[in-house]
Design an enzyme around this catalytic site. Sequence first.
Site, PDB file in Angstrom:
ATOM      1  N   ASN A 194       6.336  -1.692   1.962  1.00  0.00           N
ATOM      2  CA  ASN A 194       5.241  -1.192   1.045  1.00  0.00           C
ATOM      3  C   ASN A 194       4.606   0.043   1.707  1.00  0.00           C
ATOM      4  O   ASN A 194       3.861  -0.092   2.683  1.00  0.00           O
ATOM      5  CB  ASN A 194       4.468  -2.291   0.918  1.00  0.00           C
ATOM      6  N   TRP A 195       5.233   1.179   1.301  1.00  0.00           N
ATOM      7  CA  TRP A 195       4.505   2.402   1.858  1.00  0.00           C
ATOM      8  C   TRP A 195       3.193   2.735   1.644  1.00  0.00           C
ATOM      9  O   TRP A 195       2.502   3.825   2.040  1.00  0.00           O
ATOM     10  CB  TRP A 195       5.275   3.611   1.727  1.00  0.00           C
ATOM     11  N   LYS A 196       2.383   1.845   0.670  1.00  0.00           N
ATOM     12  CA  LYS A 196       1.187   2.104   0.239  1.00  0.00           C
ATOM     13  C   LYS A 196       0.825   3.849  -0.351  1.00  0.00           C
ATOM     14  O   LYS A 196       1.641   4.268  -0.820  1.00  0.00           O
ATOM     15  CB  LYS A 196       0.133   1.839   1.375  1.00  0.00           C
ATOM     16  N   HIS A 205      -0.806  -7.248  -4.921  1.00  0.00           N
ATOM     17  CA  HIS A 205      -1.074  -7.029  -3.691  1.00  0.00           C
ATOM     18  C   HIS A 205      -2.705  -7.161  -3.613  1.00  0.00           C
ATOM     19  O   HIS A 205      -3.353  -6.880  -4.309  1.00  0.00           O
ATOM     20  CB  HIS A 205      -0.433  -5.589  -3.405  1.00  0.00           C
ATOM     21  N   GLU A 233      -4.649  -5.507  -1.856  1.00  0.00           N
ATOM     22  CA  GLU A 233      -5.396  -4.051  -1.999  1.00  0.00           C
ATOM     23  C   GLU A 233      -5.578  -3.925  -3.686  1.00  0.00           C
ATOM     24  O   GLU A 233      -6.649  -3.418  -4.169  1.00  0.00           O
ATOM     25  CB  GLU A 233      -4.589  -3.053  -1.618  1.00  0.00           C
ATOM     26  N   GLU A 258       0.570 -13.311   1.666  1.00  0.00           N
ATOM     27  CA  GLU A 258       0.081 -12.444   2.331  1.00  0.00           C
ATOM     28  C   GLU A 258      -1.510 -12.692   2.545  1.00  0.00           C
ATOM     29  O   GLU A 258      -2.269 -12.335   1.679  1.00  0.00           O
ATOM     30  CB  GLU A 258       0.033 -10.840   1.851  1.00  0.00           C
ATOM     31  N   GLY A 317      -2.796  -5.240   7.402  1.00  0.00           N
ATOM     32  CA  GLY A 317      -3.451  -3.986   7.937  1.00  0.00           C
ATOM     33  C   GLY A 317      -4.689  -3.989   9.077  1.00  0.00           C
ATOM     34  O   GLY A 317      -5.197  -3.084   9.475  1.00  0.00           O
ATOM     35  N   SER A 329       0.610  -7.567   8.985  1.00  0.00           N
ATOM     36  CA  SER A 329       0.740  -7.173  10.451  1.00  0.00           C
ATOM     37  C   SER A 329       1.910  -7.515  11.139  1.00  0.00           C
ATOM     38  O   SER A 329       2.037  -8.074  12.349  1.00  0.00           O
ATOM     39  CB  SER A 329      -0.403  -7.693  11.295  1.00  0.00           C
ATOM     40  N   GLY A 373       3.741  -3.422   5.790  1.00  0.00           N
ATOM     41  CA  GLY A 373       2.928  -2.183   5.337  1.00  0.00           C
ATOM     42  C   GLY A 373       3.253  -1.132   6.287  1.00  0.00           C
ATOM     43  O   GLY A 373       4.204  -0.310   6.541  1.00  0.00           O
ATOM     44  N   GLY A 374       2.151  -1.031   7.235  1.00  0.00           N
ATOM     45  CA  GLY A 374       1.793  -0.034   8.313  1.00  0.00           C
ATOM     46  C   GLY A 374       3.318   0.012   9.174  1.00  0.00           C
ATOM     47  O   GLY A 374       3.647   1.352   9.431  1.00  0.00           O
TER      48      GLY A 374
HETATM   49  C1  PEP Z   1       1.141  -4.967   3.026  1.00  0.00           C
HETATM   50  O1  PEP Z   1       0.893  -3.873   2.708  1.00  0.00           O
HETATM   51  O2  PEP Z   1       1.799  -5.837   2.183  1.00  0.00           O
HETATM   52  C2  PEP Z   1       1.026  -5.394   4.543  1.00  0.00           C
HETATM   53  C3  PEP Z   1       1.240  -6.567   4.693  1.00  0.00           C
HETATM   54  O3  PEP Z   1       0.490  -4.594   5.385  1.00  0.00           O
HETATM   55  P1  PEP Z   1       0.524  -4.484   6.855  1.00  0.00           P
HETATM   56  O4  PEP Z   1       2.192  -4.923   7.317  1.00  0.00           O
HETATM   57  O5  PEP Z   1       0.027  -3.037   7.309  1.00  0.00           O
HETATM   58  O6  PEP Z   1      -0.236  -5.513   7.158  1.00  0.00           O
END
Ligand code: PEP
Length: 250
Positions: free
Chosen positions: A10-12, A96, A98, A168, A174, A214, A235-236
Amino acid sequence: MKRRALIAANWKMHKTSSEAKTFVASLAPRLTQIKDRDVLLCPPFPLIFHVDEARKDTNILLGAQNMYFEEKGAFTGEVSPIMLRDLHCEFVILGHSERRWVFGESDESINKKALAAVNSNLIPVLCVGEKLEEREKNQTEHVILNQLDKGMSGIPESAVSSLVVAYEPVWAIGTGKNASTADAKNAIVLIREFVHSKFGNALAEKIRILYGGSVKPENMKSYMDQEGIDGALIGGASLDVDSFFKMVSY
Ligand code: PEP
């Protein structure tokens, strides 16, 4: 039953078109030796076309991070499932945290999106998970079951087998604070039990359930070693191609 692993990025709201193309050009040749799992990229809307062009002749799967539930109309700023299919998306992340907590999406609108997605042959990656204060009040199970019950309401059995659910925990996204493997596994067992109670054993065995929050190269394998965890939504740590490939090849 052994389900095919799914590693999703997930590149956000990150990357330009040239960065996205460079990422795919670097990732694709490395994936040729990896045939036993699915790799999904979910770029922001303006990059979907570029990632689709760059992934030609690869096995990389393509998804969006959100969509609206109507097919078309006066919905300024929104993107429809038909548009995503037109850009060759196969998946769409829905619910998600966010979207839920920054943009105020409700379970009801997420459900409408899930129904619209399956109607357009898009596979939802339905995200569920509790906030820190809910965890502290021992409401984790209640929150997850409620989000699943509402989010999956009315989804036909024919679409449940390919559906993806991502657990999640909001406090782990994040933040660098990942859930323990035991907590992730327990939540995923709960999700599979929910699917079992609603849709029966065959579909509960087929549905893929991911952990997200994470995930990094250093902890990826510890999640993938847990019975019932079928992959990760990242994500990150998915933004850097070397880091992402390490997690794909855990
Ligand atoms: C996500 O955006 O779904 C996510 C899990 O982010 P991160 O890996 O940065 O915690």
